[in-house]
Motif scaffolding. Sequence first.
Motif, short mmCIF file in Angstrom:
data_model
loop_
_atom_site.label_atom_id
_atom_site.label_comp_id
_atom_site.label_asym_id
_atom_site.label_seq_id
_atom_site.Cartn_x
_atom_site.Cartn_y
_atom_site.Cartn_z
N LEU A 23 -8.21 3.18 -1.74
CA LEU A 23 -7.08 2.26 -1.60
C LEU A 23 -7.38 0.92 -2.26
N ARG A 24 -8.61 0.46 -2.11
CA ARG A 24 -8.99 -0.81 -2.73
C ARG A 24 -8.92 -0.69 -4.25
N GLN A 25 -9.42 0.44 -4.78
CA GLN A 25 -9.37 0.66 -6.23
C GLN A 25 -7.93 0.77 -6.73
N LEU A 26 -7.09 1.46 -5.96
CA LEU A 26 -5.69 1.61 -6.32
C LEU A 26 -5.03 0.24 -6.43
N ARG A 27 -5.36 -0.63 -5.48
CA ARG A 27 -4.75 -1.96 -5.48
C ARG A 27 -5.34 -2.83 -6.59
N ASP A 28 -6.66 -2.74 -6.80
CA ASP A 28 -7.29 -3.55 -7.83
C ASP A 28 -6.77 -3.21 -9.23
N GLU A 29 -6.41 -1.95 -9.44
CA GLU A 29 -5.96 -1.52 -10.77
C GLU A 29 -4.46 -1.73 -10.98
N ALA A 30 -3.76 -2.18 -9.95
CA ALA A 30 -2.32 -2.34 -10.03
C ALA A 30 -1.94 -3.75 -10.47
N LEU A 51 0.83 -1.21 0.00
CA LEU A 51 0.00 0.00 0.00
C LEU A 51 0.86 1.26 0.00
N LYS A 52 1.95 1.24 0.77
CA LYS A 52 2.86 2.39 0.77
C LYS A 52 3.43 2.62 -0.63
N ARG A 53 3.87 1.52 -1.27
CA ARG A 53 4.50 1.65 -2.57
C ARG A 53 3.51 2.16 -3.61
N LEU A 54 2.28 1.65 -3.59
CA LEU A 54 1.27 2.12 -4.54
C LEU A 54 0.99 3.60 -4.37
N GLN A 55 0.90 4.05 -3.11
CA GLN A 55 0.61 5.47 -2.88
C GLN A 55 1.81 6.34 -3.25
N ARG A 56 3.02 5.83 -3.02
CA ARG A 56 4.21 6.58 -3.40
C ARG A 56 4.27 6.73 -4.93
N GLN A 57 3.92 5.67 -5.65
CA GLN A 57 3.90 5.72 -7.11
C GLN A 57 2.86 6.72 -7.60
N SER A 117 -5.88 -10.49 12.51
CA SER A 117 -6.67 -9.55 11.72
C SER A 117 -6.09 -9.36 10.32
N ASP A 118 -6.98 -9.21 9.35
CA ASP A 118 -6.60 -8.86 7.99
C ASP A 118 -6.74 -7.37 7.73
N GLY A 119 -7.07 -6.59 8.76
CA GLY A 119 -7.23 -5.15 8.60
C GLY A 119 -5.88 -4.46 8.49
N ARG A 120 -5.88 -3.25 7.89
CA ARG A 120 -4.60 -2.56 7.66
C ARG A 120 -4.03 -1.97 8.94
N ASN A 121 -4.78 -1.99 10.05
CA ASN A 121 -4.26 -1.52 11.33
C ASN A 121 -3.87 -2.67 12.25
N ALA A 122 -3.74 -3.85 11.70
CA ALA A 122 -3.48 -5.03 12.53
C ALA A 122 -2.22 -4.88 13.37
N LEU A 123 -1.17 -4.33 12.77
CA LEU A 123 0.11 -4.23 13.49
C LEU A 123 0.09 -3.12 14.54
#
Length: 444
Positions: free
Chosen positions: A426-433, A90-96, A234-240
């Motif tokens: 974020l979901r759309q960003l990942r789906d399109e990558a 997710l970090k890499r996709l947003q940086r791109q 958890s599979d959530g993005r705040n799991a850690l």
Amino acid sequence: MGTTRTNRPAPWAGLLGGLALALALALGATPATAAVEALDAIVAVVNDDVIVQSEVEREIELVLPQMQRAGTAAPPRPQLEKQVLDRLILKRLQRQQARALGIEVDEATLNEALGDIAARNGLTIAELQATLETGGIDFADFRADTRDQILTSRLQNQEVVSKIRITDQEIDRFLERESSLLIERERVRLQHILIALPEQPDAEQVARAERKAKQLVVKLRGGADFAALAARDSDGRNALQGGDLGWFEIGATPTLVADLALTLNEGEISDPIRSSSGYHIIKLSQIEGAKPGNLQQTHVRHILIRTNELVSDADAKRRLSVLRQRILGGDDFALLARANSDDTGSALRGGDLGWVNPGDTVPAFEEVMDKLGPEQLSAPFQSPFGWHLVQVLERRTQDSAEGAMRIKAREALQQRKAEEAIEQWLRQLRDEAYIEIRLDDLEP
């Protein structure tokens, strides 16, 4: 080899096998050390970029002390690597995306942010660095992570938050339904566990996820540590972060849990909640209540230069820098605003925006405005609307309970919509990558 979402081809993928060796040589490694670096396996391909095992290790080194300070038990290594890799993707996709849009974080902004972090902890920058490294966190990694957070915030504000509109009618309806709740239960802190489902789950997948969620609820209500289970399962993005979603204004909680935020007692665990993404478990960890106070208003004016095909960011910033020097040299702000500002509405008034309430402007504008004293002039800065030069004229405090409630309602609605819109974006960003996971044991 695991593969996910190969939505578009990557014709260069065959070149990646030798990339680690090439990078090692480019960085000045000797042939012997280059051979070692070649073992730095590629664990994920993200569009035209890669994530290597050493990045996962560095991120884990950054995350573990944070979890320790928060009192969150680390999950088993495979789950931890999975969570960290998903976070890095997710970090890499947003940086791109930020790079494609020309969004950057300059050194001055980064240093100011680090200074603020140090000051909030009663430290100098040097003391902050020493403290972090004593705790096992490399300062360069912390600095890079801080830059990423600022970049992500700017990107999300530009692409998502700035496009959210709150109407007076929405505020009126909100206050009719929930104004008393804004006073009685102003803020809540939530923790979250997600047991994810694929986009089109079959009956067995749904049953398995529901069964797992119910088992976790039993454990939690029996006294199990929520943060530890979130980090592990958890599979959530705040799991850690132990599933910690942070503080929400009571009206700004995500729609899925809005009712729970009003009805759960402090420390209470919800039943599993089904949504399209899976089963959610919510803990209301803390509650705060307060009444709205006085209203702080700012009288401000600005000059706006919009960017387009003919005016680049560099051009806009340069023009405003020249105007700033003229104003500091004695030229009249209002005359320059009338002649130069692209905000036609305020330009006719010499750039005057009148009295501005908190939340009336986009976050990037408000952040700069709030740091200025009366008669102070900002440096050129960027918002989703273009480049600005801002001057605060004066401030006042209005004793207006009704106005404060409307501002709180607007902020709550904005935050509620933003949380949902960012998740969808974020979901759309990942789906399109194009994303390819190279190691089966790190398959998300």
